[in-house]
Each structure stands twice: as structure tokens, then as C-alpha cells.
Design a protein around this motif. Sequence first.
Motif, PDB file in Angstrom:
ATOM      1  N   GLU A 159      -1.223   0.688  61.672  1.00  9.13           N
ATOM      2  CA  GLU A 159      -0.143   1.654  61.909  1.00  9.13           C
ATOM      3  C   GLU A 159      -0.601   3.062  61.565  1.00  9.13           C
ATOM      4  O   GLU A 159      -1.379   3.262  60.636  1.00  9.13           O
ATOM      5  CB  GLU A 159       1.070   1.300  61.035  1.00  9.13           C
ATOM      6  CG  GLU A 159       2.194   2.316  61.191  1.00  9.13           C
ATOM      7  CD  GLU A 159       3.393   2.050  60.288  1.00  9.13           C
ATOM      8  OE1 GLU A 159       3.967   0.955  60.368  1.00  9.13           O
ATOM      9  OE2 GLU A 159       3.759   2.957  59.526  1.00  9.13           O
ATOM     10  N   PRO A 170       2.837  10.029  61.580  1.00  9.92           N
ATOM     11  CA  PRO A 170       2.784  11.453  61.221  1.00  9.92           C
ATOM     12  C   PRO A 170       4.016  11.838  60.409  1.00  9.92           C
ATOM     13  O   PRO A 170       5.001  11.120  60.405  1.00  9.92           O
ATOM     14  CB  PRO A 170       2.823  12.135  62.582  1.00  9.92           C
ATOM     15  CG  PRO A 170       3.626  11.224  63.441  1.00  9.92           C
ATOM     16  CD  PRO A 170       3.424   9.820  62.910  1.00  9.92           C
ATOM     17  N   ARG A 175      18.046   9.788  56.729  1.00 11.40           N
ATOM     18  CA  ARG A 175      17.779   9.731  58.162  1.00 11.40           C
ATOM     19  C   ARG A 175      18.158   8.355  58.664  1.00 11.40           C
ATOM     20  O   ARG A 175      18.407   7.446  57.869  1.00 11.40           O
ATOM     21  CB  ARG A 175      16.290   9.951  58.423  1.00 11.40           C
ATOM     22  CG  ARG A 175      15.424   8.865  57.771  1.00 11.40           C
ATOM     23  CD  ARG A 175      13.949   9.207  57.829  1.00 11.40           C
ATOM     24  NE  ARG A 175      13.092   8.149  57.378  1.00 11.40           N
ATOM     25  CZ  ARG A 175      12.610   8.027  56.147  1.00 11.40           C
ATOM     26  NH1 ARG A 175      12.977   8.893  55.216  1.00 11.40           N
ATOM     27  NH2 ARG A 175      11.804   7.040  55.829  1.00 11.40           N
ATOM     28  N   THR A 228       0.314   8.560  57.170  1.00 11.41           N
ATOM     29  CA  THR A 228       0.057   7.229  56.621  1.00 11.41           C
ATOM     30  C   THR A 228      -0.753   6.392  57.588  1.00 11.41           C
ATOM     31  O   THR A 228      -0.643   6.519  58.798  1.00 11.41           O
ATOM     32  CB  THR A 228       1.370   6.479  56.322  1.00 11.41           C
ATOM     33  OG1 THR A 228       2.154   6.487  57.505  1.00 11.41           O
ATOM     34  CG2 THR A 228       2.136   7.130  55.218  1.00 11.41           C
ATOM     35  N   GLY A 277      10.216  11.360  63.197  1.00 10.13           N
ATOM     36  CA  GLY A 277       8.943  10.863  62.669  1.00 10.13           C
ATOM     37  C   GLY A 277       8.764   9.454  63.190  1.00 10.13           C
ATOM     38  O   GLY A 277       9.589   8.593  62.910  1.00 10.13           O
ATOM     39  N   ALA A 278       7.741   9.224  63.998  1.00  8.90           N
ATOM     40  CA  ALA A 278       7.593   7.915  64.656  1.00  8.90           C
ATOM     41  C   ALA A 278       6.407   7.165  64.068  1.00  8.90           C
ATOM     42  O   ALA A 278       5.320   7.709  63.955  1.00  8.90           O
ATOM     43  CB  ALA A 278       7.407   8.096  66.154  1.00  8.90           C
ATOM     44  N   HIS A 312       7.378  13.861  59.918  1.00  9.71           N
ATOM     45  CA  HIS A 312       8.356  14.219  60.956  1.00  9.71           C
ATOM     46  C   HIS A 312       8.336  15.707  61.299  1.00  9.71           C
ATOM     47  O   HIS A 312       8.051  16.554  60.458  1.00  9.71           O
ATOM     48  CB  HIS A 312       9.757  13.787  60.538  1.00  9.71           C
ATOM     49  CG  HIS A 312      10.252  14.417  59.272  1.00  9.71           C
ATOM     50  ND1 HIS A 312      11.162  15.422  59.242  1.00  9.71           N
ATOM     51  CD2 HIS A 312       9.934  14.198  57.992  1.00  9.71           C
ATOM     52  CE1 HIS A 312      11.407  15.794  58.015  1.00  9.71           C
ATOM     53  NE2 HIS A 312      10.669  15.060  57.216  1.00  9.71           N
ATOM     54  N   TRP A 328      14.904   9.504  62.561  1.00 11.31           N
ATOM     55  CA  TRP A 328      15.593  10.605  63.236  1.00 11.31           C
ATOM     56  C   TRP A 328      16.658  11.218  62.329  1.00 11.31           C
ATOM     57  O   TRP A 328      17.368  10.509  61.635  1.00 11.31           O
ATOM     58  CB  TRP A 328      16.213  10.035  64.513  1.00 11.31           C
ATOM     59  CG  TRP A 328      17.257  10.829  65.197  1.00 11.31           C
ATOM     60  CD1 TRP A 328      17.074  11.889  66.035  1.00 11.31           C
ATOM     61  CD2 TRP A 328      18.681  10.597  65.153  1.00 11.31           C
ATOM     62  NE1 TRP A 328      18.291  12.325  66.514  1.00 11.31           N
ATOM     63  CE2 TRP A 328      19.286  11.548  65.991  1.00 11.31           C
ATOM     64  CE3 TRP A 328      19.489   9.677  64.500  1.00 11.31           C
ATOM     65  CZ2 TRP A 328      20.665  11.607  66.184  1.00 11.31           C
ATOM     66  CZ3 TRP A 328      20.868   9.735  64.681  1.00 11.31           C
ATOM     67  CH2 TRP A 328      21.440  10.697  65.514  1.00 11.31           C
ATOM     68  N   SER A 329      16.683  12.519  62.298  1.00 14.51           N
ATOM     69  CA  SER A 329      17.752  13.205  61.567  1.00 14.51           C
ATOM     70  C   SER A 329      18.048  14.512  62.291  1.00 14.51           C
ATOM     71  O   SER A 329      17.333  14.895  63.222  1.00 14.51           O
ATOM     72  CB  SER A 329      17.320  13.493  60.125  1.00 14.51           C
ATOM     73  OG  SER A 329      16.224  14.378  60.122  1.00 14.51           O
ATOM     74  N   GLU A 375      16.781   5.176  61.115  1.00 12.22           N
ATOM     75  CA  GLU A 375      15.527   4.658  61.651  1.00 12.22           C
ATOM     76  C   GLU A 375      15.862   3.686  62.767  1.00 12.22           C
ATOM     77  O   GLU A 375      16.462   2.639  62.523  1.00 12.22           O
ATOM     78  CB  GLU A 375      14.766   3.957  60.513  1.00 12.22           C
ATOM     79  CG  GLU A 375      13.385   3.501  60.912  1.00 12.22           C
ATOM     80  CD  GLU A 375      12.575   3.008  59.711  1.00 12.22           C
ATOM     81  OE1 GLU A 375      12.943   3.317  58.559  1.00 12.22           O
ATOM     82  OE2 GLU A 375      11.589   2.314  59.934  1.00 12.22           O
ATOM     83  N   GLY A 393      13.099   2.527  53.172  1.00 15.85           N
ATOM     84  CA  GLY A 393      12.136   1.835  54.016  1.00 15.85           C
ATOM     85  C   GLY A 393      12.609   0.531  54.601  1.00 15.85           C
ATOM     86  O   GLY A 393      13.484   0.506  55.446  1.00 15.85           O
TER      87      GLY A 393
END
Length: 723
Positions: free
Chosen positions: A298, A301, A472, A287, A218-219, A303, A350-351, A474, A458
Motif C-alpha cells: 500500500e 499520500p 473525516r 505511508t 487522502g486515498a 491528504h 474525505w473531509s 473514509e 483507522g
Amino acid sequence: MPNPARLAALQAIQQRQPLACEATPPLAKIWASDVFTLGRMKHALPKEAYKAVRKVIRDGGKLDLDVADVVAQAMKDWAVAQGAHYYAHVFYPLTNSTAEKHDGFISPQGDGDAIHEFSGKLLVQGEPDGSSFPNGGIRSTFEARGYTAWDITSPAYLMRTPNGVTLCIPTVFVSWTGEALDKKTPLLRSNSAMNRQAQRLLRILGNQEVAPVNSSCGAEQEYFLVDTQFATLRPDLLLAGRTLFGAPSPKGQQFDDHYFGAIPERVQVFMQDVEQQLYRLGVPAKTRHNEVAPGQFEIAPVHEAANVATDHQQLIMTVLKGTAKRHGFTCLLHEKPFAGINGSGKHVNWSVGNSTQGNLLDPGHTPHDNLQFLLFCAAVIRGVHRNGPLLRAVVATAGNDHRLGANEAPPAIISVYLGQQLEQVFQQIQRGEATGSASGGVMRLGVDTLPEFPKDAGDRNRTSPFAFTGNRFEFRAVGSGQSVAGPLVAMNTVLADSLEWISDRLEAEMASGQTLEQAAAAVLKQVMDLHGAAVFGGDGYSDAWHREATEQRGLENLRNTAEALPVLRRDDVRELFQRQAVISPVELESRYEVYGEQYVLAIEVEARVALAMVRTQISPAVDKQISSLARSLQQQHALGLQPDQRRLHQLSDLQRQMDEHSLSLEGELDSLHHGDTAASMHHCAQVILPRLAQLREAVDGLEARVDDDRWPLPSYREMLFVR
Ligand code: ADP
Ligand code: MG
């Protein structure tokens, strides 16, 4: 009063209304409406063909050409019914961009008619002229042939532009000798490598049923919007993507009033437009908010599987840019469009996981899960420690160099942040307090249950380049304009390699009579003994950390791209990619060459644009200012007044500095291409960029002193605050 061009822009912008925006259609109506989804295939394909496609997507392998013919037919019928006349093999060259080769469905018939035609062969393979894409010396131009091949795991979609509708087919791009010329091929390979090693470890842990393991991404994409009216008056923004000059605005981001503030209406309408298009393309944009800097926003999407997420990320960038234009904005994806104002990054969440064991980086609630989680987490720690320089290298671009280590983004030193609780667990393990023991048929590791980790951790530690955030990791050092493929390839490969090492160690321990739990405790301790130095929970921006990291912990601080890219040529990196069958030595060398060239090219363009702006825009304005000031001083003198000469002296001082720095920059540009890539990169980092910064200082000083109605370039104040 600003000069006439700026004034006209300003007035046009102030009169501008938000584009009329159609009411948002119900999500169910537009969601993935332009995607040839599995659902659509199920509908459109004979049962057997559909099953074959689904099997290849799930388990890998090749689709029979017969089946491909059937799929191609259905895909074409659907696309044509939606208004498409063209199809394009979409691929991802080494430039971070997206490339397409368009072909018509049209096929002239012998009888003078023409019909729409599309075969399995055309779907599965294409042959764009590869010679114009960078390949780092893999092919000479006479053997320029490059092939695109359908990536069945990423769905085909329709791209709608004012020029019509095109069926887009995601593909890999390889040379005729089979070398990857793109970013997708290694990503798919890295996922397979990670899958192989993750499955092996899961089996050692006693899992009977183990589904294929996939990486997820999820980027979070940051970007700036600038009014196009202003952007077109700035050659630097148009050609280099960032402002090469610009005196600071009296109001910057120091009030912190932009972050999560109300989104301006024109921007809101733009965002809504972007989201609707993304929904049609099946991109789960979720978001949206203002970012830290004024004019910065920003979009993130939800992930997805890393390969699909990467294609979607490219689509997001394309849609952002295209849509901005229609709304009178220019979307800047550069990492540092404005000096002194926060730049843009792209956090890559990333996971890894599968359908049988779930997210392998989720600590879970039970001891059993803990052991599995701890081993996967330890593999990441080991990977980051052994391959910190590689992770630095994959985020090395000319633009990103302006952010990393600059007190707004993570330092160029790669460490890993676990959060307090998890860090304590690993410290326990290292002290030998968490010893393996089996009880009541459940595996334990002393640490009975891990504490519940807050899932949306976060930004608890924004200063870490690589942070565990609940379920995950980040990776926060990625640049806003980059493809996420490179970072994902590195993370998957590094993980695969560490998982392999861990499995080897576990098996060796168990062969010598240890239980699984004892073996796991021993291996976890070993990982922390050898690689715990990468774990850091403090302030990554501080000088103390820079000293501790490099002097005591032996972590490398690769400050710029010229220092970081040569990591790709190190023996251990070459062997890592080769061992995991992700990137061959030839491919790796070509990547080093291409990325190096891009770095040099980016800085060369910046220097040339800066010089042209000085010559044709800034110098003339300064000349006029100085003459008019001198005239006015003369007149005052003639009237018997004693005018203050200081302003004139300041101006002519700065003018002289500007001229000197221009000359020296010009001279240094001439000697840019006299060595190999490494030499050119160093010349850019050590010589050209410092000269460019000096030139900028003089020009910014002039901007602060030249009359506003003479200054030709829209100011930071105008670009960042007017909308
Ligand atoms: P923040 O700004 O706090 O970092 P956001 O909500 O903006 O968080 O973005 C978080 C991103 O992480 C989203 O794209 C989200 O889908 C993604 N994400 C959440 N869970 C996972 C996971 N298990 N694997 C990969 N990405 C994830
Ligand atoms: Mg984030």
C-alpha cells in the motif's frame, strides 16, 4: 520440476538483485522540483500576473489571455531549462486512465530557423481529437471535436521518461457543446456545489467571515507486485489484469504473516524509487507497508485538496506501473488479481473545510463547534441514506464486483459507521435529550462537549463501507484501479444537497420563531428520524446484517455492476445532479453508457482470454498428460500389473468438463451484444461470469493433477511468494 519456461523465469528471478538505488537526496532538494508551483510562479512572473493567477486559484474565475501569455512564457522557459521539448494537455477520460496529447514547443521560422514557442492560447486550450475517447453517444464521430482547457488549480509538472521530458498541463476535457467528457469537470463542479451550500449553512450558523470551502481527499492505494518474468507467461494477467485460472497455493494468507511484515529488499528499493519520483512531482507520499495478502502493498499520500489529490492519485498509479517495470515487477492495480487472496481497494478519506472555520468534520473541543460539526455530520448521514445506491453505483466496476460483499471488503449495502461515542450522541439527539438551549452567549446542544474522538480510528470497524474516523469519513468500497474522481463527485454532491435541505429547514424553523439552537435540535432529530437507518456499527460482513439491512431497514443490496449502474438512470439521481449543477442529464446518461460498456468489455475480454488460454496452452498440456498416463498404464498392464486407473479417469473427467464449459462459454459470448447496455450487462453478470467460474473450476482441478513440468502457467505459489 516446473516446465522449462517457468523454470527459466524462476532462475532469472532468483538471480535478480535489487536495482542499484541512488542514496536518497535531501527532501528539500527534490521536493516538487518538477512542479511549476506557485512559489516558482512568484519568482518567474511579474507581480501583477502572479497576483492574478493566485486570485483565480483561490476564488475561481478566468485568467485574462494577456496574463495567460505571460504565464505560458514563464512556464515554457522553466520547462525548457529542465530539458523539455514537448508539452502535453493531460486529461482524465471516463476510462479511469490518464490521457495526454503531446505537442512540440518547436515553431519553424520563415528564415529556416526554429525556436521554442508557447502562447497563452496554447496553454489555456487544446483540441485533441476526441473521437477515440468514450463519450456514451454525446458526440457522433463527425463532430468529434473535444476541447481541453487548463485547470489552473492543479499545477503543471514535468514528466520524465527515457524518451525525454514533457511539460504536463492538467486540463478538463469537454465536447464542443460544453458537455463534460472527463472526470475532472464534474469534480470541480461538485466542489463548487458543496462550497455554495456549506458557505450558506456556515452563515446561518452566525459566522461572519467564511472563506471558500474545499473538499480534501487522502486515498490509500493498494496494489500487487508480481515478477514480470512470471507475468509475461500469463496472458490473463497481461490482458485482463487478473488471473482467470490458478489452483490455490498450499500457503495463502492464512498465517497473516505478511501484513506489516518486513518489506522484501527488491520491493523496498522499488518503493524508494517510487517515492523519490513522487516527491519530485510534489505528491506527498507518506505511508508504505505490506498489505494483508502476500505480494500486496500500500502507498498513501497525505491528504490534499480533492482536485489536486485526484490528479496526484492518477500520477501515483502511473508512477507505480512505470517504476515497477524498471524493477522487473508488474504492478497490478486490479481489484482481484488472485482468487482466494484478498483483493485491492482504495480507501478514500474525505473531509470538507476552509481557512476560516477549519475542518468542518472535526468535532472540535467546544460546544459551538459541536453544533456546526453535528449539522455537517448529519448532512453526511442523510446523504448516505438517501443516496446509498448512488454511492454503490460509483464504485461499480467489473473488478470491484469481486471484492464488495465478499468478506474482505465492505458489503455492497451502503451504511455509515459513526463509532460508539458519536452514535450515542446521535441517539440522544433522536430521543430529544439533546435539546437546543443558549447559555452565556455560547451555543449549546445539551451535549455540552462531544467526547474526544480518537483521531486515527483507522480500522476500528473494517466492515463498514463508509466510516467516520475522527475528523473525516473514509469511503472504503472504492476499487484500487478506479479514479477517485467519481466517488468524490458523489460525496460532494450528496453533501451539498443535504446541506441545502438542512439550511432550508433551519431557516423555516427560525422564521417560525425558534432560536437557532432549537431549530438545530429539531432538524438534527428530524435527520435521525428519517435517515438514522443508515447508521450501523456492527459487523457488516455478517449474514444477519444483510437480512436486517434489506428486510428491516430498507437499504438496497446491489450485488453487482449490472444491478448498480442503472441507478444512474433513476429520476432522483438525475434530479440530484441537475439541481446541484454537477452533471447534466445528457452527461449522466453518457456516463451510464460508457461505464456499462466498460463493464461488458472487461468481462468479454476475460472470457476470450480464458478461451484462448484453454485452447492454446491448457488443452495441449492436458492432452499430453493423458496420453502419457495412458501409455504408462498400458505398459504396466503389459507387464502383468494391475495399475490404478483412477487418476486417468479423474483427468479425463475434468478434461470433458473443461471442454463442455468452453463450448458453452463460447456460445454465450456470441449472444452478448444482442441487446442494449442493460441487457449486455445482465448477460455478463448472470451468464458469462458463472460459465467462466465453472470453466475455472475444471481448469484449476486439472492444474492440481497435471505434472508440474507440463503446466504452462506460473502457479499462485510461484507468483505470490517468490521475489
Ligand atoms: P489508515 O490505514 O488507518 O486508514 P492511513 O494513514 O494509511 O490510515 O491513511 C489515512 C489517509 O487519510 C491519509 O491519506 C491521510 O492524509 C488522510 N487524512 C487524514 N486526515 C484527513 C482529513 N481531514 N481529510 C481527508 N483525508 C485525511
Ligand atoms: Mg484506511
